[in-house]
Scaffold this motif. Structure first.
Motif, PDB file in Angstrom:
ATOM      1  N   ARG A 108     -48.592  -7.825 -24.828  1.00 22.42           N
ATOM      2  CA  ARG A 108     -48.383  -9.264 -24.645  1.00 22.42           C
ATOM      3  C   ARG A 108     -48.650  -9.650 -23.181  1.00 22.42           C
ATOM      4  N   ARG A 109     -48.226  -8.779 -22.277  1.00 16.46           N
ATOM      5  CA  ARG A 109     -48.431  -9.062 -20.857  1.00 16.46           C
ATOM      6  C   ARG A 109     -49.890  -8.858 -20.454  1.00 16.46           C
ATOM      7  N   GLU A 110     -50.506  -7.779 -20.990  1.00 19.29           N
ATOM      8  CA  GLU A 110     -51.883  -7.454 -20.604  1.00 19.29           C
ATOM      9  C   GLU A 110     -52.699  -7.136 -21.871  1.00 19.29           C
ATOM     10  N   PRO A 111     -53.217  -8.168 -22.543  1.00 23.55           N
ATOM     11  CA  PRO A 111     -54.014  -7.926 -23.762  1.00 23.55           C
ATOM     12  C   PRO A 111     -55.303  -7.191 -23.439  1.00 23.55           C
ATOM     13  N   GLY A 112     -55.868  -6.551 -24.463  1.00 23.58           N
ATOM     14  CA  GLY A 112     -57.117  -5.809 -24.280  1.00 23.58           C
ATOM     15  C   GLY A 112     -57.923  -5.792 -25.557  1.00 23.58           C
ATOM     16  N   ASN A 113     -59.005  -5.030 -25.568  1.00 25.21           N
ATOM     17  CA  ASN A 113     -59.842  -4.879 -26.758  1.00 25.21           C
ATOM     18  C   ASN A 113     -59.330  -3.681 -27.558  1.00 25.21           C
ATOM     19  N   ASP A 114     -58.229  -3.882 -28.271  1.00 25.62           N
ATOM     20  CA  ASP A 114     -57.584  -2.779 -28.975  1.00 25.62           C
ATOM     21  C   ASP A 114     -56.889  -3.295 -30.227  1.00 25.62           C
ATOM     22  N   LEU A 115     -56.444  -2.369 -31.051  1.00 25.36           N
ATOM     23  CA  LEU A 115     -55.807  -2.722 -32.319  1.00 25.36           C
ATOM     24  C   LEU A 115     -54.538  -3.549 -32.109  1.00 25.36           C
ATOM     25  N   THR A 116     -53.724  -3.168 -31.152  1.00 25.17           N
ATOM     26  CA  THR A 116     -52.462  -3.876 -30.927  1.00 25.17           C
ATOM     27  C   THR A 116     -52.710  -5.328 -30.552  1.00 25.17           C
ATOM     28  N   THR A 117     -53.647  -5.570 -29.655  1.00 23.72           N
ATOM     29  CA  THR A 117     -53.949  -6.940 -29.245  1.00 23.72           C
ATOM     30  C   THR A 117     -54.500  -7.755 -30.415  1.00 23.72           C
ATOM     31  N   ARG A 118     -55.369  -7.150 -31.232  1.00 23.29           N
ATOM     32  CA  ARG A 118     -55.918  -7.883 -32.371  1.00 23.29           C
ATOM     33  C   ARG A 118     -54.823  -8.249 -33.366  1.00 23.29           C
ATOM     34  N   LEU A 119     -53.868  -7.374 -33.565  1.00 22.79           N
ATOM     35  CA  LEU A 119     -52.743  -7.695 -34.444  1.00 22.79           C
ATOM     36  C   LEU A 119     -51.882  -8.823 -33.858  1.00 22.79           C
ATOM     37  N   LEU A 120     -51.684  -8.778 -32.560  1.00 20.12           N
ATOM     38  CA  LEU A 120     -50.912  -9.835 -31.905  1.00 20.12           C
ATOM     39  C   LEU A 120     -51.556 -11.200 -32.098  1.00 20.12           C
ATOM     40  N   HIS A 121     -52.884 -11.256 -32.134  1.00 17.78           N
ATOM     41  CA  HIS A 121     -53.612 -12.519 -32.218  1.00 17.78           C
ATOM     42  C   HIS A 121     -54.018 -12.877 -33.645  1.00 17.78           C
ATOM     43  N   ASP A 122     -53.598 -12.093 -34.635  1.00 18.78           N
ATOM     44  CA  ASP A 122     -53.985 -12.363 -36.017  1.00 18.78           C
ATOM     45  C   ASP A 122     -53.360 -13.669 -36.511  1.00 18.78           C
ATOM     46  N   PRO A 123     -54.075 -14.425 -37.343  1.00 21.68           N
ATOM     47  CA  PRO A 123     -53.520 -15.675 -37.883  1.00 21.68           C
ATOM     48  C   PRO A 123     -52.234 -15.496 -38.684  1.00 21.68           C
ATOM     49  N   ALA A 124     -51.931 -14.268 -39.111  1.00 20.61           N
ATOM     50  CA  ALA A 124     -50.674 -14.043 -39.836  1.00 20.61           C
ATOM     51  C   ALA A 124     -49.464 -14.420 -38.996  1.00 20.61           C
ATOM     52  N   GLY A 125     -49.612 -14.419 -37.679  1.00 19.88           N
ATOM     53  CA  GLY A 125     -48.532 -14.854 -36.793  1.00 19.88           C
ATOM     54  C   GLY A 125     -47.263 -14.023 -36.932  1.00 19.88           C
ATOM     55  N   PHE A 126     -47.362 -12.725 -36.720  1.00 19.89           N
ATOM     56  CA  PHE A 126     -46.216 -11.841 -36.884  1.00 19.89           C
ATOM     57  C   PHE A 126     -45.115 -12.135 -35.871  1.00 19.89           C
ATOM     58  N   ASP A 127     -43.860 -12.060 -36.335  1.00 20.50           N
ATOM     59  CA  ASP A 127     -42.752 -12.125 -35.386  1.00 20.50           C
ATOM     60  C   ASP A 127     -42.595 -10.765 -34.713  1.00 20.50           C
ATOM     61  N   GLU A 128     -41.629 -10.641 -33.833  1.00 21.75           N
ATOM     62  CA  GLU A 128     -41.509  -9.423 -33.027  1.00 21.75           C
ATOM     63  C   GLU A 128     -41.288  -8.189 -33.887  1.00 21.75           C
ATOM     64  N   GLU A 129     -40.370  -8.286 -34.859  1.00 22.62           N
ATOM     65  CA  GLU A 129     -40.099  -7.128 -35.711  1.00 22.62           C
ATOM     66  C   GLU A 129     -41.333  -6.754 -36.526  1.00 22.62           C
ATOM     67  N   GLU A 130     -41.981  -7.744 -37.115  1.00 28.16           N
ATOM     68  CA  GLU A 130     -43.171  -7.449 -37.909  1.00 28.16           C
ATOM     69  C   GLU A 130     -44.263  -6.818 -37.054  1.00 28.16           C
ATOM     70  N   MET A 131     -44.432  -7.330 -35.855  1.00 27.37           N
ATOM     71  CA  MET A 131     -45.473  -6.811 -34.978  1.00 27.37           C
ATOM     72  C   MET A 131     -45.237  -5.334 -34.666  1.00 27.37           C
ATOM     73  N   VAL A 132     -44.001  -4.995 -34.367  1.00 27.80           N
ATOM     74  CA  VAL A 132     -43.674  -3.600 -34.079  1.00 27.80           C
ATOM     75  C   VAL A 132     -44.016  -2.712 -35.272  1.00 27.80           C
ATOM     76  N   HIS A 133     -43.717  -3.190 -36.471  1.00 29.85           N
ATOM     77  CA  HIS A 133     -43.944  -2.351 -37.645  1.00 29.85           C
ATOM     78  C   HIS A 133     -45.407  -2.267 -38.049  1.00 29.85           C
ATOM     79  N   GLN A 134     -46.224  -3.270 -37.693  1.00 17.87           N
ATOM     80  CA  GLN A 134     -47.669  -3.119 -37.938  1.00 17.87           C
ATOM     81  C   GLN A 134     -48.206  -1.958 -37.108  1.00 17.87           C
ATOM     82  N   VAL A 135     -47.785  -1.896 -35.851  1.00 19.33           N
ATOM     83  CA  VAL A 135     -48.253  -0.828 -34.975  1.00 19.33           C
ATOM     84  C   VAL A 135     -47.649   0.512 -35.392  1.00 19.33           C
TER      85      VAL A 135
END
Length: 412
Positions: free
Chosen positions: A213-240
């Protein structure tokens, strides 16, 4: 549903301590699973009463066509384990792997579609050419650490650290976080202090999400953070968590199991020096016989279901044995060359979305090693190799090898 008729078997009826159940958690099963599958088939047919851990009953599916029926019927066989979870103790050794998470592998219905859509989109953004270069970038320094010595343990010195580095690179995970995640992954998949490992894993991934969140990049985590699904914090952690957990252990196992086949099976070992061995053929062989997660595709019937003349209890795990089904005599042809009809990646709505990436990484990892050390040989008799215990995964504890000492490689 009414009481099962007498004409249908009920060998999977709920019950603990049932001595008819096959224990999948023993060292004996880990050492000789294919013999166990044959014996199960002779005694039970396509559906087998098993224990995943002491007092944790389940049904193991070892019939190929039966497995496809179940995997393609998510309405009757959803992957959401929450009702089952309430029946097992918190320290159950398989719970950290099988428990519900707000992520695609352990969800059903619209939630599954939402999570899987985001995961698939993130994986679609992986540059396969860049992934190949990433493997080479990390493989060469690892090989250089042991190439002049003439011996190595390919689990500890190659497959594990290489997989670790490649998955971390794809997730954009910094070293101080990835080290904690690796330790947690080992604890979970070995079933040793799994509850603590599960907690450590979650904490490490939470820190990774915060870092991206602080330093986005060209990686899976950043793409999930920016996905239109709009994950909340708990969901985001579990996707990764889902990507990390499934990527680390199984990827390492796929590399090691294929190398083991190439070093011990005459079809491959005799051809290694001549350079005619096909890494892809070895991977196909492993994906049929010893897939990394042979018994981790799990569903939980919403209600009692009659299938193959056997009643499956509601909410009790129905485990698709990918290895058992692949070796079903009804579909087994013997020669795997060019045959990709195995179930190692699953099937239906829960089929692995990362199979192309995983296969490329494994093939590149093996090719880098064999190009550098073509005279690789097993350092111990094949019968002395030991498999890590556990009902869900299939991987060697160590793979010791010898080879003529070679000078260090240079990265292009």
């Amino acid at each position: 549903m009414t009481t099962p008729p007498e004409t249908a078997r009920a060998h999977n009826a709920p019950g603990r301590g049932d001595d008819r159940r096959v224990a999948l958690y023993t060292p004996e099963f880990a050492a000789h699973p294919h013999r166990a599958y044959r014996e199960m088939r002779e005694q039970y047919g396509s559906l087998v009463p098993v224990d995943l851990a002491p007092g944790v009953p389940a049904t193991l599916v070892i019939g190929y066509r039966t497995a496809l029926r179940i995997l393609n019927d998510p309405d009757r066989f959803p992957a959401d384990p929450r009702t089952w979870e309430r029946t097992v103790p918190g320290d159950c050794p398989v719970l950290p792997v099988l428990q519900w998470r707000p992520a695609a592998p352990r969800s059903a219905g619209p939630a599954h579609a939402r999570y899987r859509g985001a995961t698939t989109a993130a994986l679609d953004g992986v540059d396969l050419h860049a992934a190949r270069r990433t493997v080479e970038h990390h493989a060469v320094p690892l090989i250089n650490k042991f190439c002049e010595r003439g011996s190595a343990d390919l689990v500890r010195e190659y497959a594990f650290p290489l997989t670790f580095e490649v998955i971390n690179a794809m997730l954009g995970c910094p070293p101080e976080i990835s080290e904690r995640a690796a330790a947690a992954t080992a604890a979970i998949f070995d079933g040793v202090d799994a509850e603590a490992g599960n907690r450590m894993f979650g904490e490490a991934v939470s820190d990774l999400v915060a870092a991206k969140r602080r330093e986005p990049g060209n990686d899976l985590t950043t793409r999930l953070l920016h996905d239109p699904a709009g994950f909340d914090e708990e969901e985001m952690v579990h996707q990764v968590l889902a990507l990390y957990g499934v990527g680390m252990g199984p990827m390492q196992s796929l590399i090691i199991n294929a190398l083991s086949v190439m070093l011990t099976d005459d079809r491959f070992a005799d051809d290694m020096l001549g350079g005619s061995v096909s890494t892809r053929d070895a991977l196909d062989d492993v994906l049929f016989d010893d897939p990394p997660l042979p018994n981790a595709s799990v569903t939980y019937p919403r209600q009692p279901v009659l299938i193959d003349n056997t009643w499956l209890p509601a909410h009790q795990p129905v485990v698709i044995s990918l290895a058992g089904c692949n070796n079903d005599p009804e579909i087994r042809t013997g020669n795997h060359t060019g045959n990709r009809a195995h179930l190692a990646w699953g099937a239906g709505p829960h089929a692995c979305p990362a199979q192309n990436t995983a296969q490329l990484i494994a093939q590149e990892a093996i090719d880098q090693l064999l190009d550098a050390l073509p005279e690789l040989r097993l350092a111990v008799p094949a019968a002395e190799l030991t498999w890590r215990p556990g009902p869900l995964h299939r991987t060697l504890a160590a793979l010791p090898v010898t080879f003529p000492p070679s000078p260090p490689l240079h990265l292009p």
